[in-house]
Scaffold this motif. Sequence first.
Motif, PDB file in Angstrom:
ATOM      1  N   ASP A  58      43.913  45.081  33.701  1.00 43.07           N
ATOM      2  CA  ASP A  58      43.812  43.774  33.071  1.00 43.07           C
ATOM      3  C   ASP A  58      44.904  42.869  33.635  1.00 43.07           C
ATOM      4  N   PRO A  59      44.539  41.751  34.332  1.00 45.44           N
ATOM      5  CA  PRO A  59      45.554  40.875  34.931  1.00 45.44           C
ATOM      6  C   PRO A  59      46.397  40.159  33.899  1.00 45.44           C
ATOM      7  N   ASP A  60      45.957  40.155  32.632  1.00 41.69           N
ATOM      8  CA  ASP A  60      46.755  39.514  31.595  1.00 41.69           C
ATOM      9  C   ASP A  60      47.775  40.469  30.981  1.00 41.69           C
ATOM     10  N   ARG A  61      47.739  41.706  31.389  1.00 40.73           N
ATOM     11  CA  ARG A  61      48.699  42.692  30.873  1.00 40.73           C
ATOM     12  C   ARG A  61      49.357  43.417  32.070  1.00 40.73           C
ATOM     13  N   LEU A  62      50.101  42.631  32.828  1.00 40.84           N
ATOM     14  CA  LEU A  62      50.705  43.151  34.064  1.00 40.84           C
ATOM     15  C   LEU A  62      51.741  44.239  33.793  1.00 40.84           C
ATOM     16  N   MET A  94      45.523  38.174  43.809  1.00 45.91           N
ATOM     17  CA  MET A  94      46.127  39.397  43.286  1.00 45.91           C
ATOM     18  C   MET A  94      45.429  39.846  42.006  1.00 45.91           C
ATOM     19  N   GLN A  95      45.054  38.882  41.161  1.00 45.36           N
ATOM     20  CA  GLN A  95      44.355  39.241  39.929  1.00 45.36           C
ATOM     21  C   GLN A  95      42.997  39.886  40.235  1.00 45.36           C
ATOM     22  N   ASP A  96      42.292  39.381  41.241  1.00 38.63           N
ATOM     23  CA  ASP A  96      41.011  39.986  41.639  1.00 38.63           C
ATOM     24  C   ASP A  96      41.225  41.415  42.122  1.00 38.63           C
ATOM     25  N   VAL A  97      42.310  41.658  42.869  1.00 34.89           N
ATOM     26  CA  VAL A  97      42.589  43.007  43.349  1.00 34.89           C
ATOM     27  C   VAL A  97      42.831  43.941  42.178  1.00 34.89           C
ATOM     28  N   LEU A  98      43.594  43.482  41.189  1.00 34.03           N
ATOM     29  CA  LEU A  98      43.881  44.320  40.024  1.00 34.03           C
ATOM     30  C   LEU A  98      42.617  44.592  39.205  1.00 34.03           C
ATOM     31  N   ILE A  99      41.779  43.577  39.029  1.00 40.09           N
ATOM     32  CA  ILE A  99      40.524  43.777  38.296  1.00 40.09           C
ATOM     33  C   ILE A  99      39.634  44.789  39.005  1.00 40.09           C
ATOM     34  N   GLY A 100      39.620  44.704  40.350  1.00 38.51           N
ATOM     35  CA  GLY A 100      38.817  45.651  41.127  1.00 38.51           C
ATOM     36  C   GLY A 100      39.284  47.080  40.961  1.00 38.51           C
ATOM     37  N   ALA A 141      49.013  45.346  45.410  1.00 38.37           N
ATOM     38  CA  ALA A 141      48.186  44.168  45.104  1.00 38.37           C
ATOM     39  C   ALA A 141      48.850  42.893  45.611  1.00 38.37           C
ATOM     40  N   ARG A 142      50.163  42.800  45.483  1.00 37.22           N
ATOM     41  CA  ARG A 142      50.875  41.613  45.956  1.00 37.22           C
ATOM     42  C   ARG A 142      50.797  41.495  47.471  1.00 37.22           C
ATOM     43  N   LEU A 143      50.879  42.636  48.153  1.00 35.34           N
ATOM     44  CA  LEU A 143      50.791  42.602  49.614  1.00 35.34           C
ATOM     45  C   LEU A 143      49.387  42.213  50.082  1.00 35.34           C
ATOM     46  N   ARG A 144      48.354  42.794  49.469  1.00 34.92           N
ATOM     47  CA  ARG A 144      46.981  42.524  49.885  1.00 34.92           C
ATOM     48  C   ARG A 144      46.582  41.069  49.614  1.00 34.92           C
ATOM     49  N   SER A 145      47.103  40.523  48.513  1.00 36.09           N
ATOM     50  CA  SER A 145      46.748  39.143  48.155  1.00 36.09           C
ATOM     51  C   SER A 145      47.554  38.106  48.921  1.00 36.09           C
ATOM     52  N   GLY A 146      48.638  38.522  49.542  1.00 42.28           N
ATOM     53  CA  GLY A 146      49.508  37.578  50.238  1.00 42.28           C
ATOM     54  C   GLY A 146      50.450  36.833  49.319  1.00 42.28           C
ATOM     55  N   LEU A 147      50.531  37.256  48.045  1.00 42.72           N
ATOM     56  CA  LEU A 147      51.384  36.571  47.078  1.00 42.72           C
ATOM     57  C   LEU A 147      52.860  36.692  47.433  1.00 42.72           C
TER      58      LEU A 147
END
Length: 355
Positions: A133-137, A123-129, A148-154
């Motif tokens: 910033d994955p540290d500031r959700l 999910m962090q990679d999807v957000l970076i793409g 992003a949660r759906l694509r990552s499977g989280l």
Amino acid sequence: MKYIPAILILSVLLASCSSPETDKKHNADEIGVATAETDHIAEVTVMDLQSTVFNHEIVSNGRISAREKVDVNFRSPGLIASIYVRNGQRVTKGQRIATLDTYKLDNQLEKEQSAVASATLEMQDVLIGQGYDPDRLEKVPDDVMRLARLRSGLQQAELNLAATRKDLEDATLHAPVSGVIANLTATPHNMSSSTEPLCRIINDSGMEAEFSVLESELPMVRPGDKIAVTPFSTTDSRTGHVTEINPMVDDNGMVKVWASVDGGGGLIDGMNVRISVKRAVDKALVIPKSAVVLRSGRQVVFTLDGNKAMWNYITTGLENLSEYTVTDGLTPGMKVITSGNVNLAHESPVRIIEK
């Protein structure tokens, strides 16, 4: 023929010597009252007859049941590791009952935790793409985060982890209520059943009695009436009160009644008991059953007149285990003989003794 006048004179003399007591006995015999023919003085106890409140009583057989009974079982079948209770043991709400073997679930939990960690990185990679910033959700828009949660499977990984944790929680069985363990037949190292209960917990602090009364007795039973409950196995009785009356008469002319029992300790679910329903009725002339004797199929009560027992035919009304109400034959103020009356006759001499 010269002896006839002498015989007539003798008959007249005998008739003139008849005593008043003999005449009284003849009159008593005519009305069916047995009079005393002996000088024996009977010892009796007496009571002053007065109007008092009568406790009407209906006796019935019934059965005890617990108001709260819970069957407990594991949600999913598994190998039983340990059982911590036994039949008849008292448990409290939340107490541990049994556990399943959790080896497979522990492994599954580790896998699900790893899956969540991997999906979080994805999910962090999807957000970076997408330039976030994955540290500031908190700066990520809701629709972007959801995608992003759906694509990552989280999202699915977190659902699987929650389900595994719930299975681990359910692998330990706890008592949902306080009570006594019953119907425990399972043993460790055997498979549990997801359909058959492992045991039953009976909350014996709240017991009720179910019994039936005759249709003709129903007007004498009301919610709130006091009851006495006596198990057939003991002589100890408990009190209670009527709570429900089923407004239907069955094919046998009986009506079902339920009553709450005070202090259910010592009573067992399904126990057979004798129920006594008590209800105070209007004032009446009340005598103990020991005061009534049968003479020629009729009820008789002896009352005291001086030092003699007087015979009185009576009619009784209501009754309980120890008393009758009298509807005819006696009046207030009479002294009723309550014991020593079994062999009395009309005008028998008696002597009062203390109870």
